[in-house]
Design an enzyme around this catalytic site. Structure first.
Site: not given
Ligand code: GRF
Length: 199
Positions: A13-14, A64, A89, A92, A106, A108, A171
């Site tokens: 979603s991001n 890795r 997930m 790096l 990134n 978080h 959001k």
């Molecule tokens: C988000 O909560 C982000 O902050 C974290 O993993 C989640 C990823 O969500 N690192 P999406 O795949 O972007 O919906």
């Protein structure tokens, strides 16, 4: 035009929020490639639906360093100048971080340095904080640790579950990731130690 490389492992979603801003023309960038370490990640499918280059590089069983070299190669091949981790997930390696110095971001779902690592929203509820939120930061070789570009606070309500808190934080994630990208793309900032100084 800045060429973005998005790395994700799941929902995406991001990534979609960034892609919406790019499509709307309010981010001076184009998405050069979306890479996932999980071939079944819904985010990869979303990228394909948008007609964006989507590449699965499965990480299972790979060292890795070997994995990171493959990812670097793909990012270079696509001419990527800025890497966005969006629910990627994996930690790096130093090799990866050095391949894109101060060009990896990134997001978080907590106000770092509180609650790094997995299940940040659960950690926040367990700890009983009244305010949590999200953070966009530069990536170094440590977990959720590099200089901070943007943060947004989100109140924790007495009635919150992990799901409701995560949804409210998400959001804000969608909003501040593009804000942070705008800063980096604009180039009007400098990094002094841990601090990102704007303007
Ligand atoms: C988000 O909560 C982000 O902050 C974290 O993993 C989640 C990823 O969500 N690192 P999406 O795949 O972007 O919906």
């Amino acid at each position: 035009m800045t060429r973005l490389g998005i790395l994700l492992s799941g929902r995406g979603s991001n990534f979609e929020a960034i892609a919406d801003h790019v499509a709307a023309g309010d981010l001076e960038a184009e998405i050069a490639v979306v890479i996932s370490n999980r071939s079944e990640a819904p985010g990869l499918e979303a990228a394909r639906r948008r007609g964006l280059p989507a590449v699965a590089i499965p990480s299972k069983g790979l060292d890795r360093e070997v994995y990171d070299r493959m990812a670097i190669e793909e990012l270079r091949r696509c001419g990527v100048g800025l890497v966005c981790l969006a629910g990627f997930m994996r930690l790096l390696s130093a090799t990866f971080v050095r391949a894109f110095p101060n060009r990896i971001l990134n997001i978080h779902p907590s106000l770092l340095p509180s609650f790094p690592g997995l299940d940040a929203q659960h950690q926040a509820l367990e700890h009983g904080v009244r305010v949590s939120g999200c953070t966009v930061h530069f990536v170094d070789e440590y977990l959720d640790a590099g200089p901070i570009l943007a943060q947004a606070p989100v109140p924790v309500l007495d009635t919150d579950t992990v799901e409701t808190l995560a949804a409210r934080i998400l959001k804000e994630e969608h909003r501040i990731y593009s804000e942070a990208l705008r800063i980096v793309i604009g180039g009007n900032y400098r990094i002094e130690g841990r601090r990102v100084i704007l303007g």
